[in-house]
Design an enzyme around this catalytic site. Structure first.
Site, PDB file in Angstrom:
ATOM      1  N   GLY A  70       0.755  -1.238   0.000  1.00 12.67           N
ATOM      2  CA  GLY A  70       0.000   0.000   0.000  1.00 12.67           C
ATOM      3  C   GLY A  70       0.786   1.289   0.000  1.00 12.67           C
ATOM      4  O   GLY A  70       0.188   2.372  -0.027  1.00 12.67           O
ATOM      5  N   GLY A  71       2.108   1.227   0.032  1.00 11.94           N
ATOM      6  CA  GLY A  71       2.886   2.458   0.053  1.00 11.94           C
ATOM      7  C   GLY A  71       2.601   3.356  -1.133  1.00 11.94           C
ATOM      8  O   GLY A  71       2.420   4.577  -0.990  1.00 11.94           O
ATOM      9  N   ASP A 104      -5.521  -5.660  -5.726  1.00 16.29           N
ATOM     10  CA  ASP A 104      -4.604  -6.741  -5.374  1.00 16.29           C
ATOM     11  C   ASP A 104      -5.426  -8.014  -5.277  1.00 16.29           C
ATOM     12  O   ASP A 104      -6.581  -7.977  -4.818  1.00 16.29           O
ATOM     13  CB  ASP A 104      -3.887  -6.456  -4.052  1.00 16.29           C
ATOM     14  CG  ASP A 104      -2.605  -7.267  -3.916  1.00 16.29           C
ATOM     15  OD1 ASP A 104      -1.522  -6.709  -4.174  1.00 16.29           O
ATOM     16  OD2 ASP A 104      -2.691  -8.459  -3.556  1.00 16.29           O
ATOM     17  N   CYS A 158      10.918  -4.452  -8.255  1.00 17.20           N
ATOM     18  CA  CYS A 158      12.027  -4.412  -7.290  1.00 17.20           C
ATOM     19  C   CYS A 158      12.973  -5.580  -7.592  1.00 17.20           C
ATOM     20  O   CYS A 158      13.206  -6.445  -6.756  1.00 17.20           O
ATOM     21  CB  CYS A 158      11.520  -4.456  -5.854  1.00 17.20           C
ATOM     22  SG  CYS A 158      10.488  -5.877  -5.456  1.00 17.20           S
TER      23      CYS A 158
END
Length: 424
Positions: free
Chosen positions: A246-247, A263, A357
């Site tokens: 959630g960032g 999600d 990432c």
């Protein structure tokens, strides 16, 4: 050094070492993520400090696994099987004594109860022999052979050396502030590497920091904040695909967007929901698959795609032992399909940001190039240097590749790739 027998009372701390052993077995034998295995492995530990210790022990073993195994093999007549319990227990004992500052007698006494019979005598003998030799671990950890070969081929000597330095110790704690001009910048202290960012030393207790209860910030590595930063302020509709934890959803909401966050894992969306409530930010949460999600087009779409996660190896060293070439290839293919779906949800003149990432070119540069080749309705939207924190720069085509070594003098950053496209 006196050998303990199975009838001796167990020293304090054995339960935490047993939990660390279960964690390591879950990662190295069953291929599970360290964080996913944590709850089961530490069940029965009543104290939060014991849970934290078990996690820290397992993570430290994984940071130093190649070098720990080399020491163990140097003290045995023939190599122990890689999955032998005696090897696992020796790894824990040596990591404590050589890296975490545990006195040798405590390091061995807290692991011997985890083995019986011949393996116990073996563990005791090997550990004692290594301690008498005065062995040390190298200052720079040695990466697993497969990872080292892959990264050296992709990025060269400098990256590999920087990666070895980066994994040597847990990274600092990065916070993203809800309001870039927040009072929490001064209250928290630390160092700010970009507007709306604060960096604190590793080991801080997150829930006890000023501003946590007030929802003034959330934990997010500086690299992970880049994709939403590159969408920027807005008043339209933004879609955050694969949104948990959630960032990025919170960044977009704080930047003025009307956000829909998707999600496929409801438990992960619960974490997003809890964070939104704490920070007093709003977003529409949808349980769904990014490959099939359908809606009216959005002004901005952010796809932070599921990936090998090799870029977060500083925080999660287990990824080095789980991300295999076949899995990386499969994830890259899945990302291409997700990019195609995400593109269909972008308005004309709208922006699409793709990020991972990962430190694997297959999951970053190659997918971005393939997307532009197959989607004539989109063009690259190059990132400029003034959009990025000082010390992070776009590459020659305006994409962002964060490698180990970036911001090294400030504590480093997670490995990341970000590309921005615009619909014609």
């Amino acid at each position: 050094m006196t050998e303990h027998t199975s009838s001796d009372p167990q020293p304090a701390g054995v339960a935490a070492r047993a939990a660390a052993l279960r964690l390591l077995e879950a990662v190295l034998r069953r291929g599970l993520p360290l964080e996913s295995a944590l709850d089961n492995a530490t069940r029965g530990l009543d104290r939060a400090d014991d849970r934290a210790l078990a996690h820290a022990l397992a993570a430290e073993v994984l940071r130093r696994l190649t070098d720990l195994d080399a020491l163990i093999d140097s003290a045995t007549a023939k190599p122990l099987p890689t999955d032998a319990k005696a090897r696992f227990v020796l790894r824990i004992a040596l990591a404590q004594a050589l890296q975490l500052g545990t006195p040798p007698h405590a390091a061995i006494s807290t692991v011997l109860p985890l083995v019986d019979g011949g393996p116990r005598r073996l563990v005791h003998g090997v550990f004692g022999a290594l301690m008498r030799k005065g062995v040390r671990l190298p200052d720079q950890p040695t990466l697993p052979d497969g990872v080292a070969l892959r990264w050296h081929g992709a990025w060269g000597d400098a990256m590999l050396a920087a990666a070895e330095s980066a994994i040597a110790a847990p990274p600092p704690l990065d916070l993203t502030l809800r309001d870039a001009g927040s009072i929490w910048v001064d209250t928290l202290g630390g160092e700010s590497l970009a507007p709306g960012h604060v960096r604190l030393p590793a080991g801080a207790r997150v829930t006890e920091l000023p501003g946590f209860a007030e929802g003034g910030w959330w934990v997010q590595d500086i690299s992970a904040s880049l994709p939403a930063r590159l969408i920027g302020q807005g008043k339209g509709r933004a879609l955050d695909l694969c949104a948990a934890p959630g960032g990025k959803t919170m960044q977009l909401a704080a930047a003025g967007w009307t956000v829909t966050a998707v999600d496929m894992a409801e438990p992960r969306l619960k974490r997003v929901r809890d964070n939104l409530k704490r920070t007093k930010l709003e977003a529409t949460l949808v349980t769904g698959d990014a490959l099939t999600f359908a809606d009216d087009p959005y002004d901005a779409v952010l796809l932070d795609a599921p990936c090998s996660a090799t870029g977060i190896f500083r925080r999660h060293p287990d990824v080095l032992y789980r991300a295999r070439p076949r899995a990386i290839a499969g994830l890259a293919e899945q990302q291409r399909a997700m990019l195609a779906r995400a593109a269909s949800l972008v308005k004309p003149s709208g922006v699409l940001v793709y990020s991972v990432c990962s430190l694997e070119p297959e999951e970053g540069e190659r997918n971005a190039a393939a997307f532009l080749e197959s989607h004539g309705g989109f063009v690259a939207d190059p990132v400029s240097a003034d959009e990025l924190p000082a010390g992070i720069a776009p590459d020659g085509v305006g994409q962002v590749r964060v490698l180990p070594g970036v911001l090294a003098d400030k504590g480093g950053a997670d490995g990341f790739f970000v590309a921005r496209f615009r619909r014609k």
